[in-house]
Motif scaffolding. Structure first.
Motif, PDB file in Angstrom:
ATOM      1  N   GLY A 292       0.821  -1.218   0.000  1.00  0.00           N
ATOM      2  CA  GLY A 292       0.000   0.000   0.000  1.00  0.00           C
ATOM      3  C   GLY A 292       0.847   1.256   0.000  1.00  0.00           C
ATOM      4  N   ASP A 293       0.169   2.368  -0.243  1.00  0.00           N
ATOM      5  CA  ASP A 293       0.848   3.657  -0.294  1.00  0.00           C
ATOM      6  C   ASP A 293       0.709   4.373   1.045  1.00  0.00           C
ATOM      7  N   VAL A 294       1.574   5.358   1.244  1.00  0.00           N
ATOM      8  CA  VAL A 294       1.446   6.212   2.432  1.00  0.00           C
ATOM      9  C   VAL A 294       0.162   7.029   2.258  1.00  0.00           C
ATOM     10  N   CYS A 304      -4.189   4.660  14.663  1.00  0.00           N
ATOM     11  CA  CYS A 304      -2.752   4.744  14.373  1.00  0.00           C
ATOM     12  C   CYS A 304      -2.548   5.119  12.906  1.00  0.00           C
ATOM     13  N   ASN A 305      -1.671   6.083  12.655  1.00  0.00           N
ATOM     14  CA  ASN A 305      -1.386   6.528  11.285  1.00  0.00           C
ATOM     15  C   ASN A 305      -0.896   5.389  10.390  1.00  0.00           C
ATOM     16  N   PHE A 306      -0.278   4.389  11.006  1.00  0.00           N
ATOM     17  CA  PHE A 306       0.376   3.329  10.233  1.00  0.00           C
ATOM     18  C   PHE A 306      -0.544   2.121  10.022  1.00  0.00           C
ATOM     19  N   CYS A 307      -1.810   2.210  10.500  1.00  0.00           N
ATOM     20  CA  CYS A 307      -2.655   1.019  10.523  1.00  0.00           C
ATOM     21  C   CYS A 307      -3.004   0.477   9.134  1.00  0.00           C
ATOM     22  N   THR A 308      -2.937   1.325   8.103  1.00  0.00           N
ATOM     23  CA  THR A 308      -3.287   0.830   6.760  1.00  0.00           C
ATOM     24  C   THR A 308      -2.171  -0.012   6.139  1.00  0.00           C
ATOM     25  N   ARG A 309      -0.983   0.010   6.734  1.00  0.00           N
ATOM     26  CA  ARG A 309       0.149  -0.722   6.140  1.00  0.00           C
ATOM     27  C   ARG A 309       0.852  -1.639   7.130  1.00  0.00           C
ATOM     28  N   CYS A 310       0.416  -1.621   8.368  1.00  0.00           N
ATOM     29  CA  CYS A 310       1.176  -2.323   9.408  1.00  0.00           C
ATOM     30  C   CYS A 310       0.951  -3.833   9.358  1.00  0.00           C
ATOM     31  N   ALA A 312       1.344  -5.837  11.689  1.00  0.00           N
ATOM     32  CA  ALA A 312       0.890  -6.328  13.008  1.00  0.00           C
ATOM     33  C   ALA A 312      -0.404  -5.645  13.446  1.00  0.00           C
ATOM     34  N   VAL A 313      -1.139  -5.050  12.511  1.00  0.00           N
ATOM     35  CA  VAL A 313      -2.311  -4.240  12.877  1.00  0.00           C
ATOM     36  C   VAL A 313      -3.347  -5.055  13.674  1.00  0.00           C
ATOM     37  N   MET A 314      -3.962  -4.398  14.663  1.00  0.00           N
ATOM     38  CA  MET A 314      -5.016  -5.021  15.485  1.00  0.00           C
ATOM     39  C   MET A 314      -6.257  -4.130  15.390  1.00  0.00           C
ATOM     40  N   ASP A 315      -7.369  -4.611  15.903  1.00  0.00           N
ATOM     41  CA  ASP A 315      -8.614  -3.818  15.821  1.00  0.00           C
ATOM     42  C   ASP A 315      -8.457  -2.460  16.493  1.00  0.00           C
ATOM     43  N   ILE A 316      -7.825  -2.461  17.664  1.00  0.00           N
ATOM     44  CA  ILE A 316      -7.697  -1.208  18.425  1.00  0.00           C
ATOM     45  C   ILE A 316      -6.936  -0.143  17.630  1.00  0.00           C
ATOM     46  N   CYS A 317      -6.026  -0.607  16.770  1.00  0.00           N
ATOM     47  CA  CYS A 317      -5.187   0.327  16.011  1.00  0.00           C
ATOM     48  C   CYS A 317      -6.019   1.200  15.077  1.00  0.00           C
ATOM     49  N   LYS A 318      -7.163   0.673  14.625  1.00  0.00           N
ATOM     50  CA  LYS A 318      -7.999   1.422  13.669  1.00  0.00           C
ATOM     51  C   LYS A 318      -8.949   2.380  14.374  1.00  0.00           C
ATOM     52  N   GLN A 319      -8.940   2.341  15.702  1.00  0.00           N
ATOM     53  CA  GLN A 319      -9.873   3.183  16.461  1.00  0.00           C
ATOM     54  C   GLN A 319      -9.158   4.234  17.312  1.00  0.00           C
ATOM     55  N   ILE A 320      -8.105   3.801  17.983  1.00  0.00           N
ATOM     56  CA  ILE A 320      -7.481   4.673  18.990  1.00  0.00           C
ATOM     57  C   ILE A 320      -6.018   4.936  18.637  1.00  0.00           C
ATOM     58  N   GLU A 321      -5.654   6.184  18.712  1.00  0.00           N
ATOM     59  CA  GLU A 321      -4.266   6.552  18.425  1.00  0.00           C
ATOM     60  C   GLU A 321      -3.366   6.077  19.570  1.00  0.00           C
ATOM     61  N   PRO A 322      -2.273   5.390  19.269  1.00  0.00           N
ATOM     62  CA  PRO A 322      -1.393   4.929  20.363  1.00  0.00           C
ATOM     63  C   PRO A 322      -0.690   6.103  21.046  1.00  0.00           C
ATOM     64  N   THR A 323      -0.355   5.902  22.314  1.00  0.00           N
ATOM     65  CA  THR A 323       0.345   6.941  23.082  1.00  0.00           C
ATOM     66  C   THR A 323       1.841   6.819  22.844  1.00  0.00           C
ATOM     67  N   TYR A 324       2.469   7.960  22.716  1.00  0.00           N
ATOM     68  CA  TYR A 324       3.935   8.001  22.564  1.00  0.00           C
ATOM     69  C   TYR A 324       4.520   7.900  23.961  1.00  0.00           C
ATOM     70  N   GLN A 325       5.171   6.774  24.281  1.00  0.00           N
ATOM     71  CA  GLN A 325       5.618   6.579  25.655  1.00  0.00           C
ATOM     72  C   GLN A 325       7.038   6.010  25.715  1.00  0.00           C
ATOM     73  N   GLU A 326       7.648   6.186  26.871  1.00  0.00           N
ATOM     74  CA  GLU A 326       9.034   5.751  27.053  1.00  0.00           C
ATOM     75  C   GLU A 326       9.036   4.306  27.539  1.00  0.00           C
TER      76      GLU A 326
END
Ligand code: SF4
Length: 347
Positions: A292-294, A304-310, A312-326
């Motif tokens: 797929g394309d960007v 998640c911005n990357f969910c269309t190409r990831c 390892a995509v999961m259902d949650i990825c298409k609904q909720i943006e992941p948190t940027y964490q350490e």
């Protein structure tokens, strides 16, 4: 021992390394107009909530595919644009909302080396005039002092002073980039954004320019934000690396950690495509091919911005943006794989 490694070790030992640049939730959106009345119909979210720090004397690599927003991010950090939102601090001074007219006294501190030396140098100006231009703008040096300074800068970047009266067209691509670097150094900056500084150069001279940047950093104590799509080159020059995808930083880590144990599926895919210099180690088994394309930054996917190409995509990825964490000290990731059950995705 390579200078970058020495700097990395020093930084590990010195937890109090000073933050020269602090970027928080930086957004750079460009409005899209359409129709007869040129109404605003949306935004191109070129940079959409980016946060990172750059420590004094280090090189932070900013990598990603073409169009991911890394160059826009570099320009926004230097306030070459009026940013949409967020905070940018240089040397503890907030410049995020400072009017352009008031930024002028700060310009000497922060400079940029552009990608295309051909396009960034005025063909009607001599090398002397190009390098001297910032001195004309920001200093009260005499003509003789400026000429002396231009000579010193040409020496510093390995250009022959005798060619100061020539025009940029008389120089090779690598030499033109040296002219651009000399101009960037004219006002003794602390922080330089290097925007794909070697991308337009022949492979044979790329290493020379990178070595020059490293030497100058060593001599002058410079701090770099090094923007590149070339992960091999970034591995060579950067102390820490931030990976951008569709306007966001998805992973940031010390160089060794990022290249040895990438966490984010996008970083893993990018690194799997880096050519292996030792042909006996090439198996093809670990190559991650993204399909797929960007997506368009004016219409990024939900979640998640990357969910269309990831892969390892999961259902949650298409609904909720992941948190940027350490995840580990200094290793930041934005991915649900690491939010729900701890580390599981680092393969
Ligand atoms: Fe892939 Fe989901 Fe992680 Fe995004 S959040 S990178 S879609 S696994």
């Amino acid at each position: 021992m390579p200078p970058a490694l020495i700097r990395g070790l020093c930084q590990l030992l010195d937890n109090s390394a000073k933050k020269l640049v602090e970027v928080k939730d930086l957004k750079m959106h460009f409005p899209v107009y359409a129709g007869l009345f040129r109404r605003k119909v949306g935004d191109v979210k070129a940079v959409d909530g980016v946060s990172f720090d750059v420590y004094e004397g280090e090189t932070l690599g900013l990598v990603g595919e073409s169009g991911c927003g890394k160059s826009t991010c570099g320009r926004a950090v230097l306030r070459l644009y009026d940013i949409t939102n967020g905070s940018v601090k240089i040397n503890d001074i907030e410049i995020g909302e400072t009017p352009q007219s008031e930024l002028r006294p700060m310009r000497p501190e922060m400079q940029m080396v552009f990608q295309d030396p051909q396009a960034s140098l005025n063909p009607r100006m001599t090398v002397q005039a190009i390098i001297q231009e910032p001195l004309d703008e920001h200093t009260t040096l005499t003509k003789a002092e400026k000429a002396q300074k231009v000579g010193e800068l040409m020496d510093a970047v390995g250009l022959n002073r005798a060619f100061a009266k020539r025009y940029p067209q008389a120089f090779s691509g690598g030499q033109r980039q040296r002219i651009g670097i000399a101009r960037a150094l004219a006002l003794n900056p602390k922080f330089i954004v290097c925007d794909e500084p070697i991308a337009a150069l022949d492979v044979s001279i790329q290493a020379q320019v990178v070595n020059l940047l490293e030497d100058l950093q060593e001599q002058l104590g410079l701090t770099y934000l090094f923007i590149s799509h070339d992960l091999s080159m970034v591995r060579h020059i950067a102390d820490r690396v931030a990976v951008m995808y569709l306007g966001k930083v998805v992973e940031l880590a010390p160089r060794e950690a990022l290249y040895a144990t990438p966490k984010h599926p996008y970083t893993q895919a990018l690194l799997s495509a880096v050519p292996e210099p030792d042909p006996t180690k090439v198996t093809g088994a670990d190559r991650v091919v993204l399909t797929g394309d960007v997506p368009s930054p004016s219409n990024p996917p939900k979640g998640c911005n990357f969910c269309t190409r990831c892969p390892a995509v999961m259902d949650i990825c298409k609904q909720i943006e992941p948190t940027y964490q350490e995840l580990e000290p200094g290793h930041f990731v934005a991915c649900h794989l690491f939010e729900t059950t701890g580390e599981q995705g680092g393969s």
